[in-house]
Design a protein around this motif. Structure first.
Motif, PDB file in Angstrom:
ATOM      1  N   ALA A   9       0.842  -1.206   0.000  1.00  0.00           N
ATOM      2  CA  ALA A   9       0.000   0.000   0.000  1.00  0.00           C
ATOM      3  C   ALA A   9       0.870   1.246   0.000  1.00  0.00           C
ATOM      4  O   ALA A   9       1.758   1.403   0.853  1.00  0.00           O
ATOM      5  CB  ALA A   9      -0.922  -0.001   1.225  1.00  0.00           C
ATOM      6  N   GLY A  10       0.654   2.086  -0.976  1.00  0.00           N
ATOM      7  CA  GLY A  10       1.377   3.366  -1.050  1.00  0.00           C
ATOM      8  C   GLY A  10       2.889   3.185  -1.014  1.00  0.00           C
ATOM      9  O   GLY A  10       3.608   3.950  -0.377  1.00  0.00           O
ATOM     10  N   LEU A  11       3.373   2.165  -1.746  1.00  0.00           N
ATOM     11  CA  LEU A  11       4.816   1.857  -1.687  1.00  0.00           C
ATOM     12  C   LEU A  11       5.620   2.763  -2.626  1.00  0.00           C
ATOM     13  O   LEU A  11       5.351   2.823  -3.835  1.00  0.00           O
ATOM     14  CB  LEU A  11       5.046   0.383  -2.057  1.00  0.00           C
ATOM     15  N   HIS A  12       6.586   3.444  -2.040  1.00  0.00           N
ATOM     16  CA  HIS A  12       7.541   4.248  -2.809  1.00  0.00           C
ATOM     17  C   HIS A  12       8.914   3.614  -2.664  1.00  0.00           C
ATOM     18  O   HIS A  12       9.233   3.069  -1.606  1.00  0.00           O
ATOM     19  CB  HIS A  12       7.604   5.680  -2.260  1.00  0.00           C
ATOM     20  N   ALA A  13       9.714   3.677  -3.732  1.00  0.00           N
ATOM     21  CA  ALA A  13      11.087   3.162  -3.629  1.00  0.00           C
ATOM     22  C   ALA A  13      12.017   4.083  -4.397  1.00  0.00           C
ATOM     23  O   ALA A  13      11.626   4.684  -5.409  1.00  0.00           O
ATOM     24  CB  ALA A  13      11.169   1.743  -4.189  1.00  0.00           C
ATOM     25  N   MET A  24       2.783   2.224  -5.058  1.00  0.00           N
ATOM     26  CA  MET A  24       2.217   0.954  -5.576  1.00  0.00           C
ATOM     27  C   MET A  24       1.170   0.442  -4.595  1.00  0.00           C
ATOM     28  O   MET A  24       1.413   0.434  -3.380  1.00  0.00           O
ATOM     29  CB  MET A  24       3.309  -0.126  -5.669  1.00  0.00           C
ATOM     30  N   ASP A  25       0.040  -0.011  -5.126  1.00  0.00           N
ATOM     31  CA  ASP A  25      -1.016  -0.613  -4.311  1.00  0.00           C
ATOM     32  C   ASP A  25      -1.470  -1.915  -4.963  1.00  0.00           C
ATOM     33  O   ASP A  25      -1.934  -1.890  -6.103  1.00  0.00           O
ATOM     34  CB  ASP A  25      -2.259   0.305  -4.260  1.00  0.00           C
ATOM     35  N   PHE A  26      -1.324  -3.015  -4.257  1.00  0.00           N
ATOM     36  CA  PHE A  26      -1.906  -4.282  -4.728  1.00  0.00           C
ATOM     37  C   PHE A  26      -1.824  -5.305  -3.607  1.00  0.00           C
ATOM     38  O   PHE A  26      -1.134  -5.082  -2.610  1.00  0.00           O
ATOM     39  CB  PHE A  26      -1.202  -4.811  -5.996  1.00  0.00           C
ATOM     40  N   GLU A  27      -2.542  -6.403  -3.797  1.00  0.00           N
ATOM     41  CA  GLU A  27      -2.455  -7.457  -2.788  1.00  0.00           C
ATOM     42  C   GLU A  27      -2.565  -8.821  -3.434  1.00  0.00           C
ATOM     43  O   GLU A  27      -3.045  -8.960  -4.549  1.00  0.00           O
ATOM     44  CB  GLU A  27      -3.525  -7.265  -1.713  1.00  0.00           C
ATOM     45  N   GLY A  60       6.106   3.656   2.752  1.00  0.00           N
ATOM     46  CA  GLY A  60       4.763   3.113   2.557  1.00  0.00           C
ATOM     47  C   GLY A  60       4.620   1.844   3.367  1.00  0.00           C
ATOM     48  O   GLY A  60       5.237   1.712   4.430  1.00  0.00           O
ATOM     49  N   SER A  61       3.831   0.904   2.842  1.00  0.00           N
ATOM     50  CA  SER A  61       3.563  -0.303   3.621  1.00  0.00           C
ATOM     51  C   SER A  61       3.663  -1.550   2.756  1.00  0.00           C
ATOM     52  O   SER A  61       3.148  -1.590   1.640  1.00  0.00           O
ATOM     53  CB  SER A  61       2.155  -0.189   4.227  1.00  0.00           C
ATOM     54  N   VAL A  62       4.373  -2.548   3.276  1.00  0.00           N
ATOM     55  CA  VAL A  62       4.369  -3.893   2.686  1.00  0.00           C
ATOM     56  C   VAL A  62       4.098  -4.836   3.841  1.00  0.00           C
ATOM     57  O   VAL A  62       4.983  -5.071   4.681  1.00  0.00           O
ATOM     58  CB  VAL A  62       5.720  -4.256   2.029  1.00  0.00           C
ATOM     59  N   GLU A  65       1.572 -11.502   5.910  1.00  0.00           N
ATOM     60  CA  GLU A  65       0.870 -12.228   6.976  1.00  0.00           C
ATOM     61  C   GLU A  65       0.527 -11.288   8.126  1.00  0.00           C
ATOM     62  O   GLU A  65       0.662 -11.628   9.301  1.00  0.00           O
ATOM     63  CB  GLU A  65       1.711 -13.423   7.463  1.00  0.00           C
ATOM     64  N   GLY A  66       0.154 -10.061   7.769  1.00  0.00           N
ATOM     65  CA  GLY A  66      -0.290  -9.096   8.775  1.00  0.00           C
ATOM     66  C   GLY A  66       0.827  -8.356   9.496  1.00  0.00           C
ATOM     67  O   GLY A  66       0.556  -7.500  10.338  1.00  0.00           O
ATOM     68  N   THR A  67       2.098  -8.660   9.151  1.00  0.00           N
ATOM     69  CA  THR A  67       3.227  -7.982   9.817  1.00  0.00           C
ATOM     70  C   THR A  67       3.857  -6.977   8.865  1.00  0.00           C
ATOM     71  O   THR A  67       4.162  -7.315   7.707  1.00  0.00           O
ATOM     72  CB  THR A  67       4.292  -9.018  10.243  1.00  0.00           C
ATOM     73  N   GLU A  68       4.066  -5.763   9.321  1.00  0.00           N
ATOM     74  CA  GLU A  68       4.686  -4.719   8.495  1.00  0.00           C
ATOM     75  C   GLU A  68       6.170  -5.049   8.292  1.00  0.00           C
ATOM     76  O   GLU A  68       6.874  -5.380   9.248  1.00  0.00           O
ATOM     77  CB  GLU A  68       4.540  -3.362   9.207  1.00  0.00           C
TER      78      GLU A  68
END
Ligand code: ATP
Length: 234
Positions: A9-13, A24-27, A60-62, A65-68
């Motif tokens: 979610a909202g991943l910047h690199a 980037m947003d996807f799952e 952002g967030s990656v 299994e529920g862990t950042e």
């Protein structure tokens, strides 16, 4: 709807000053095969590297299994159960097949036994004592996938596994990906070859300029071929 195994979610690199991923947003859900499709330079490889924690800087967030995982080292991320097979394959050229398979650390209990890897890739068993440099491109790719299966990861990140391979080998790799899915593994695949992607994937994320601009379920790919061709520039 099942809980996502991986949620980006909202991943910047960034590579130094270069800002490559722009949110980037996807799952991916447990047991799914998803692809990242897009033109050269869109940011697909960088996305895999960012998930693995091997780009210069990520924001952002990656969550896995529920862990950042943002802020964790790539070593910690690997131990959580994510494995990455880069486009250049990452096998040891001077070691033979058996040594390549025995060398990777089994990072989680339950890494796939070597015998099971040979069931997936019977060719490799016949080449047990051949050095990495002596293997064909297809055998090298099989060995590269075999090595990451040894780690016991439950999410596999595969970067263009079919690139440069003959059609018959591409079919074999496709069959293996489908078997891995049957075994319950989750796979994120970067592909240029949409026709191959359509034989293995549940859904396709379209990447452009460091963002996901569309998601097409594989069941709807046929009906969206025109759109896909425009996205991929083919
Ligand atoms: P390809 O199929 O060509 O690999 P891609 O969608 O995987 O395409 P990336 O490899 O993620 O694209 O590259 C995205 C952008 O990041 C490109 O503009 C590329 O030049 C740049 N880039 C990639 N690696 C680096 C790096 N190590 N340092 C600086 N810029 C980089």
């Amino acid at each position: 709807m099942a809980e996502a195994l991986l949620k980006v979610a909202g991943l910047h690199a960034f590579y130094g000053e270069s800002h490559i991923l722009h949110g980037m947003d996807f799952e991916i859900r447990q047991g799914e095969v998803a692809t990242l499709l897009g033109r050269n330079g869109a940011g697909k490889t960088t996305t895999l590297r960012a998930i693995m924690g091997i780009v210069g800087q990520r924001q952002g967030s990656v969550s896995f299994e529920g862990t950042e995982t943002i802020g964790l080292t790539s070593n910690k991320i690997a131990k959580m159960g994510i494995a990455y097979c880069p486009e250049e394959r990452g096998i040891f050229a001077s070691l033979n097949v058996e040594e390549n398979l025995l060398l990777p650390p089994v990072v989680k209990p339950g890494g796939m036994p070597v015998e099971e890897i040979f069931e997936l890739f019977p060719n490799l068993k016949t080449r047990l004592y051949s050095q990495g440099t002596k293997l064909s491109g297809g055998e090298q790719q099989m060995l590269a996938i075999g090595r990451i299966l040894r780690t016991g990861a439950n999410l596999l990140l595969l970067d263009e596994p079919t690139e440069g391979l003959a059609p018959v080998i591409v079919q074999q790799i496709g069959a293996v990906i489908r078997k891995l899915k049957e075994k319950g593994l989750t796979i994120l695949l970067v592909e240029q070859n949409f026709h191959f992607a359509a034989t293995v994937a549940d859904r396709h994320y379209i990447v452009e300029h460091g963002r996901v601009i569309d998601m097409i379920p594989n069941a709807e790919a046929e009906a969206n071929l025109g759109k896909l061709h425009t996205y991929l520039g083919v």
